[in-house]
Motif scaffolding. Structure first.
Motif, PDB file in Angstrom:
ATOM      1  N   SER A 370       0.840  -1.193   0.000  1.00 55.17           N
ATOM      2  CA  SER A 370       0.000   0.000   0.000  1.00 55.17           C
ATOM      3  C   SER A 370       0.880   1.250   0.000  1.00 55.17           C
ATOM      4  CB  SER A 370      -0.909   0.012   1.213  1.00 55.17           C
ATOM      5  OG  SER A 370      -0.115   0.093   2.351  1.00 55.17           O
ATOM      6  N   SER A 371       0.273   2.327  -0.474  1.00 52.22           N
ATOM      7  CA  SER A 371       0.907   3.636  -0.416  1.00 52.22           C
ATOM      8  C   SER A 371       2.251   3.693  -1.142  1.00 52.22           C
ATOM      9  CB  SER A 371       1.104   4.000   1.060  1.00 52.22           C
ATOM     10  OG  SER A 371       1.627   5.275   1.161  1.00 52.22           O
ATOM     11  N   SER A 372       2.397   2.905  -2.203  1.00 53.57           N
ATOM     12  CA  SER A 372       3.673   2.937  -2.901  1.00 53.57           C
ATOM     13  C   SER A 372       3.764   4.149  -3.822  1.00 53.57           C
ATOM     14  CB  SER A 372       3.839   1.664  -3.714  1.00 53.57           C
ATOM     15  OG  SER A 372       3.918   1.950  -5.073  1.00 53.57           O
ATOM     16  N   GLU A 373       4.993   4.626  -3.966  1.00 58.15           N
ATOM     17  CA  GLU A 373       5.217   5.757  -4.864  1.00 58.15           C
ATOM     18  C   GLU A 373       4.849   5.373  -6.295  1.00 58.15           C
ATOM     19  OE1 GLU A 373       8.743   8.823  -6.071  1.00 58.15           O
ATOM     20  OE2 GLU A 373       9.250   7.106  -4.824  1.00 58.15           O
ATOM     21  N   PHE A 374       5.130   4.103  -6.614  1.00 61.39           N
ATOM     22  CA  PHE A 374       4.831   3.599  -7.957  1.00 61.39           C
ATOM     23  C   PHE A 374       3.340   3.744  -8.282  1.00 61.39           C
ATOM     24  CE2 PHE A 374       4.238  -0.237 -10.831  1.00 61.39           C
ATOM     25  CZ  PHE A 374       4.882   0.333 -11.914  1.00 61.39           C
ATOM     26  N   ALA A 375       2.493   3.416  -7.315  1.00 59.82           N
ATOM     27  CA  ALA A 375       1.044   3.528  -7.526  1.00 59.82           C
ATOM     28  C   ALA A 375       0.625   4.984  -7.688  1.00 59.82           C
ATOM     29  CB  ALA A 375       0.286   2.893  -6.370  1.00 59.82           C
ATOM     30  N   GLN A 376       1.222   5.857  -6.892  1.00 55.87           N
ATOM     31  CA  GLN A 376       0.848   7.280  -6.968  1.00 55.87           C
ATOM     32  C   GLN A 376       1.120   7.838  -8.363  1.00 55.87           C
ATOM     33  OE1 GLN A 376      -0.655   8.478  -4.259  1.00 55.87           O
ATOM     34  NE2 GLN A 376      -0.143   6.581  -3.213  1.00 55.87           N
ATOM     35  N   ILE A 377       2.249   7.367  -8.936  1.00 54.99           N
ATOM     36  CA  ILE A 377       2.652   7.899 -10.236  1.00 54.99           C
ATOM     37  C   ILE A 377       1.550   7.703 -11.275  1.00 54.99           C
ATOM     38  CG2 ILE A 377       4.233   7.465 -12.187  1.00 54.99           C
ATOM     39  CD1 ILE A 377       6.418   7.018 -10.091  1.00 54.99           C
ATOM     40  N   PHE A 378       0.856   6.573 -11.179  1.00 59.97           N
ATOM     41  CA  PHE A 378      -0.153   6.290 -12.206  1.00 59.97           C
ATOM     42  C   PHE A 378      -1.255   7.341 -12.237  1.00 59.97           C
ATOM     43  CE2 PHE A 378       2.039   2.510 -12.937  1.00 59.97           C
ATOM     44  CZ  PHE A 378       1.689   2.167 -14.228  1.00 59.97           C
ATOM     45  N   MET A 379      -1.634   7.828 -11.070  1.00 60.03           N
ATOM     46  CA  MET A 379      -2.693   8.834 -11.087  1.00 60.03           C
ATOM     47  C   MET A 379      -2.119  10.232 -11.229  1.00 60.03           C
ATOM     48  SD  MET A 379      -5.883   8.680 -11.227  1.00 60.03           S
ATOM     49  CE  MET A 379      -6.853  10.130 -11.646  1.00 60.03           C
ATOM     50  N   THR A 380      -1.006  10.495 -10.540  1.00 60.55           N
ATOM     51  CA  THR A 380      -0.498  11.870 -10.564  1.00 60.55           C
ATOM     52  C   THR A 380       0.107  12.212 -11.920  1.00 60.55           C
ATOM     53  OG1 THR A 380       1.539  11.105  -9.565  1.00 60.55           O
ATOM     54  CG2 THR A 380      -0.063  12.068  -8.086  1.00 60.55           C
ATOM     55  N   LYS A 381       0.547  11.203 -12.672  1.00 61.19           N
ATOM     56  CA  LYS A 381       1.138  11.488 -13.983  1.00 61.19           C
ATOM     57  C   LYS A 381       0.121  11.362 -15.110  1.00 61.19           C
ATOM     58  CE  LYS A 381       5.054  12.633 -12.482  1.00 61.19           C
ATOM     59  NZ  LYS A 381       5.187  14.086 -12.314  1.00 61.19           N
ATOM     60  N   LEU A 382      -1.118  11.169 -14.776  1.00 66.42           N
ATOM     61  CA  LEU A 382      -2.130  11.147 -15.833  1.00 66.42           C
ATOM     62  C   LEU A 382      -2.275  12.542 -16.418  1.00 66.42           C
ATOM     63  CD1 LEU A 382      -5.046   8.880 -14.692  1.00 66.42           C
ATOM     64  CD2 LEU A 382      -3.915   8.777 -16.874  1.00 66.42           C
TER      65      LEU A 382
END
Ligand SMILES: Cc1cc2nc3c(=O)[nH]c(=O)nc-3n(C[C@H](O)[C@H](O)[C@H](O)COP(=O)(O)OP(=O)(O)OC[C@H]3O[C@@H](n4cnc5c(N)ncnc54)[C@H](O)[C@@H]3O)c2cc1C
Length: 382
Positions: A370-382
């Motif tokens: 959970s809370s991985s930077e990798f996961a955040q990238i998918f939404m924040t880099k959309l």
């Protein structure tokens, strides 16, 4: 017809530039070949970064009133089927990322540009007017006849098939830096409330399939992949969508067999290709017309809005100097480099990892949980 600025295309890039310039007091003509509201093929995921910028341009009330379907969670599924759910970390933003059909989102922006003082005309731009190497306006079809529109500067925000870019920028993207994607709508899926889902399975890498919920069992569902891989493997996107919906974990969530509608495909030009010019004598390219799509996620709304803002700043400086030559306008490329290039390169690097080391994606998803930077990238880099 003379105006200070012509903006071609009233999508997120063009509408943002038009509203920002009109608010600064410039005489802006906004042209689009379509009347609004109109559909745009998209995953409909609007990141908080884009909404922040629109808030700063006075759209907060309109956006709140519209009641967008907000997103606060992400699910990533790796090639081997490991799955992770993470909260979307957006504390630094004014609002949540959201899923909004582009038919509803774009008309809100186009209307705000008009409310800000831009003149809107439905006109299909055929080509720029180029005199002595300088763009001085556009030729456009309006109500069946071709008209000339003149301005000091032209902002081309007419999307990936830009009529302006086609004329002034012969060096186009190569297949390796392009993608093709399909989007559809579904009405009967057991959605994960307020959670976007990305499926990074082997066949589609370095692309993915997505389910972006719209509430009440509705969702935007689709998939996209790099164009060179797509051609090499001779894939069929409609068949791939059917196969995706046949996956046991997806199939069991389709209540009435999973009828889709609004199925359509479109192309994307990534911002990872080097040496693409975006500033010309009398003209700047913005958003998809400039090829600013994120090479990892296929997202482009955020970069369209940010590049529009940077173009606005550049145009404002050009008016202060009364100089619309490349010499003044080329600072736009530096701004884009500073604001966008780092993120685009990082995403390109991750795209390559997905292509050549899919096991790394398994590892990241399995390990991070959970809370991985990798996961955040998918939404924040959309
Ligand atoms: C299948 C798919 C899914 C996607 N999903 C997402 C997502 O979920 N999130 C995200 O951030 N991005 C997504 N993208 C990318 C996103 O759609 C674009 O990056 C974004 O729309 C770019 O905005 P823009 O204003 O530059 O161009 P556009 O939105 O393409 O707007 C261009 C405008 O110009 C007009 N126009 C075109 N030609 C002319 C002409 N000759 N004369 C006059 N007007 C003209 C068009 O009518 C249009 O209104 C997706 C793309 C695809 C293809």
């Amino acid at each position: 017809m003379e105006h200070e600025v012509i903006v071609v295309g009233a999508g997120p890039g063009g509408a943002t530039a038009a509203m920002a310039l009109a608010q600064k007091g410039y005489d802006v003509l906004l042209l689009d070949r379509k009347d609004f509201p109109r559909d745009k093929i998209c995953g409909d995921a609007v990141p908080a970064t884009a909404l922040d910028l629109l808030y700063s341009l006075g759209m907060a009330e309109k956006i709140k009133e519209a009641g967008f379907y907000y997103i606060d969670k992400i699910r990533l599924v790796s090639p081997k089927g490991y799955s992770m759910d993470a909260d979307l970390e957006e504390e630094d933003h004014l609002t949540h990322s959201a899923i909004v059909p582009r038919e509803d989102f774009d008309v809100l922006l186009q209307q705000h540009a008009i409310d800000s003082g831009a003149n809107f005309i439905q006109a299909h731009v055929k080509e720029p007017i180029v005199e002595d190497g300088r763009v001085t306006g556009v030729l456009a079809r309006v109500n069946g006849s071709v008209k000339e529109f003149r301005s000091k500067v032209v902002l081309a925000a007419d999307g990936v098939t830009s009529a302006i870019a086609r004329t002034i920028r012969p060096d186009d993207h190569v297949d390796h830096h392009r993608a093709v994607a399909l989007r559809a709508y579904i009405e009967d899926i057991e959605e994960l409330p307020h959670q976007v889902e990305f499926y990074l399975y082997q066949e589609i890498l370095p692309g993915y399939a997505w389910i972006f919920p719209l509430g009440e069992g509705k969702a935007n569902i689709g998939l996209g992949m790099r164009l060179d891989t797509f051609r090499e493997k001779n894939y069929n996107l409609k068949k791939m969508l059917q196969d995706f919906m046949e996956m046991p974990d997806i199939k069991k969530r389709l209540k009435n067999g999973g009828q889709v509608h609004g199925v359509a495909t479109w192309q994307l030009n990534f911002g990872s290709q080097k040496n693409i010019r975006r500033a010309y004598d009398g003209a700047l390219l913005v958003g998809d017309a400039a090829g600013f799509i994120n090479p990892l996620t296929g997202g482009g709304i955020s970069n369209a809005v940010i590049s529009a803002w940077l173009a606005t700043e550049t145009v404002h400086q050009a008016f202060l100097k009364e100089d619309f030559s490349l010499n003044t306008l080329k600072v736009y490329e530096e701004y884009c480099e500073q604001q966008l290039w780092r993120g685009l390169r990082r995403s390109y690097y991750l795209q390559r990892v997905m292509e050549y080391a899919p096991f790394a994606v398994d590892w990241l998803v399995k390990r991070a949980q959970s809370s991985s930077e990798f996961a955040q990238i998918f939404m924040t880099k959309l």
